[in-house]
Design an enzyme around this catalytic site. Structure first.
Site, PDB file in Angstrom:
ATOM      1  N   GLU A 206      17.411  30.835 -20.976  1.00 37.91           N
ATOM      2  CA  GLU A 206      17.012  31.299 -22.298  1.00 37.91           C
ATOM      3  C   GLU A 206      15.508  31.475 -22.408  1.00 37.91           C
ATOM      4  O   GLU A 206      14.728  30.623 -21.966  1.00 37.91           O
ATOM      5  CB  GLU A 206      17.494  30.311 -23.359  1.00 37.91           C
ATOM      6  CG  GLU A 206      17.233  30.750 -24.780  1.00 37.91           C
ATOM      7  CD  GLU A 206      17.767  29.754 -25.777  1.00 37.91           C
ATOM      8  OE1 GLU A 206      18.664  30.127 -26.560  1.00 37.91           O
ATOM      9  OE2 GLU A 206      17.291  28.600 -25.787  1.00 37.91           O
ATOM     10  N   GLU A 299      22.033  33.636 -38.289  1.00 33.88           N
ATOM     11  CA  GLU A 299      22.709  32.351 -38.485  1.00 33.88           C
ATOM     12  C   GLU A 299      22.541  31.831 -39.904  1.00 33.88           C
ATOM     13  O   GLU A 299      23.215  30.879 -40.305  1.00 33.88           O
ATOM     14  CB  GLU A 299      22.158  31.333 -37.478  1.00 33.88           C
ATOM     15  CG  GLU A 299      22.913  30.040 -37.398  1.00 33.88           C
ATOM     16  CD  GLU A 299      22.424  29.151 -36.268  1.00 33.88           C
ATOM     17  OE1 GLU A 299      22.952  28.039 -36.141  1.00 33.88           O
ATOM     18  OE2 GLU A 299      21.520  29.568 -35.513  1.00 33.88           O
TER      19      GLU A 299
END
Length: 500
Positions: A206, A299
């Protein structure tokens, strides 16, 4: 060659086919055929008998009009028909963990049947953080903003003693019938443990960072972790790429990462051992086709408000403006992307967008039409955002996957518990929802991660799980009762090898 069967088989194909008293024939790492258990035993016992025939009888067995061949086939079929009536192991043996009897007609065929059990593809956890596994009471829940602030202040403490927590989380995946994971790694601390585990792992290195002064360092760190993962690549460990989120990855860094990923994957720089494809079915994995990416996306409503303000200087910037100025000490911050611009970064690539609770219906349609996948994490979404993904916003469930997220935003990373939470918390017809969740945890996740498992079909990977559920053979809603009652996996196969 082996045959495994159970009272109920979830094929997990597009139509969610269910076979009662079903079975799967597999050889090595691949599924050969799926169907009724009794018929498969008869067919393949006969075939294996023929293979083992003495040379002077082999031609007679194969000749259609041969009297000897007809006699042998008739005799074998009659014998098998009688034996098949008694071919189930007792429920007590299945539930108590006794080794099931193996019926053999030759040295090449093994069979086993599990009554009052469900056989289905091994579950897949498409989004999980192993590095944040030691959380208990460190973080604040109730809103995404409160949680993120607590993560920033207590991250170092949670990352302490990671090794033991990572191993425990790996064991929890296997115990809950998970055979494959999409592991999001921020530091590479989980790399060795996952590469050496029994799990099939799509390993997402990531990228994260917003400071323009450190972008070169951040890119170098990402590449170092990616190449380290590449060195560990195998038939169970597939390196991949993740961008953390549109609010946490500078657009310059994101463009460099995606350009790097395209070049790395498109030129097939992986080890030759990953490029072997069985004749029956080409393995689909991120090392052999297009690049596989992942990103947290929309989110929270705070994230949506922040991204929408990029096109309108007078629009409210909300919580993220204060987060940048007060927590990160960034003067006069501005979003790096609009919602549309962030989605377009991933065009022409297999990409998973995780959470998406603040995604509109139109954006959902555009995302999936462009080949993107939506990965929902029901319990994490409830804890951090107050609500789960609204399935009614999706025009199709074919590109839906599911994950547990990490323990930092969950009670645990048990996939069975995640399915139960979705069943109780998502607004949808109950039986249809059970099927949607099971397909997301198998077929959908396999598509999102680019793996050749997730469904019991010829040529697919022999990744299968058996769960003992008392009374399932008489259930009128086996998919609902499976989610409600499934506990620890009874038998787990990955690439045809038993690991639990």
């Amino acid at each position: 060659m082996k045959i495994i069967g159970a009272s109920v088989v979830f094929v997990c194909d597009r139509d969610f086919s269910i076979i009662h008293d079903g079975g799967v024939v597999y050889e090595g790492e691949r599924i050969v055929e799926v169907g009724g258990y009794r018929g498969l035993v008869e067919k393949y016992t006969l075939e294996s008998y023929k293979v083992d025939c003495h040379a002077d009888l082999q031609s007679a067995c194969n000749e259609k009009n041969s009297v000897i061949g007809q006699f042998l086939e008739s005799s074998i079929a009659q014998n098998l028909s009688e034996r098949a009536k008694d071919s189930r192991i007792s429920k007590k043996a299945a539930l108590c963990g006794e080794k099931p009897p193996i019926y053999r007609s030759s040295t090449t065929l093994q069979t086993e049947f599990f009554p009052d059990c469900v056989l289905l593809p091994a579950l897949i956890n498409a989004h999980i953080h192993f590095e944040f596994s030691s959380n208990s009471t460190n973080f604040v829940y109730g809103s995404f903003e409160s949680w993120l602030a607590s993560v920033m202040s207590k991250r170092d403490g949670v990352l302490a003693n990671m090794d033991r927590s990572i191993e425990s989380t790996i064991a929890q995946q296997l115990d809950s019938g998970v055979g494959s994971v999409g592991a999001i790694s921020s530091y590479g601390a989980d790399m060795q443990a996952l590469a050496q585990s029994a799990l099939k792992v799509v390993y997402f290195s990531e990228a994260i960072g917003t400071n323009p002064a450190t972008l070169d360092m951040l890119l170098a760190d990402f590449k170092a972790r990616f190449f380290a993962a590449k060195e560990l690549a195998s038939k169970r460990f597939f390196p991949a790429v993740a961008l953390h989120a549109p609010y946490s990855v500078h657009s310059v860094l994101a463009k460099h990462i995606i350009a790097f990923a395209k070049e790395a994957f498109d030129k097939k720089t992986y080890d030759k051992k990953l490029q072997t494809k069985p004749a029956t079915h080409a393995i689909i994995n991120p090392c052999e086709t297009s690049c596989t990416l992942s990103a947290h996306f929309l989110e929270s409503n705070a994230e949506r408000l922040w991204l929408e303000s990029k096109d309108d200087a007078n629009a409210p910037k909300g919580w993220f403006y204060d987060f940048y100025t007060q927590t990160l000490n960034v003067p006069s911050p501005a979003p790096y992307y609009t919602i549309q611009e962030f989605m377009e970064l991933f065009s022409s690539m297999r990409a998973s967008f995780v959470h998406c609770t603040a995604l509109s219906s139109l954006e959902s349609t555009l995302l999936t039409q462009n080949g993107g996948f939506i990965i929902t994490c029901p319990r994490s979404n409830r804890l951090l955002g107050g609500s789960m993904l609204d399935l009614k916003k999706l025009d199709s469930m074919q590109n839906l996957g599911i994950g547990t997220d990490g323990a930092s935003s969950n009670a645990n990373t048990n996939m069975l518990d995640e399915l139960r939470a979705g069943l109780f918390g998502m607004e949808y017809d109950l039986q249809d929802l059970a099927r949607v969740l099971l397909l997301a945890a198998t077929r959908g996740n396999a598509k999102a991660l680019g793996l050749a498992n997730g469904t019991l079909e010829s040529g697919r990977s022999a990744d299968m799980a058996v769960f003992a559920i008392d009374g399932i053979m008489d259930s009128t809603q086996p998919e609902v009762h499976f989610i409600l009652l499934a506990n620890k996996v009874h038998k787990l196969l990955i690439n045809g090898e038993q690991v639990r």
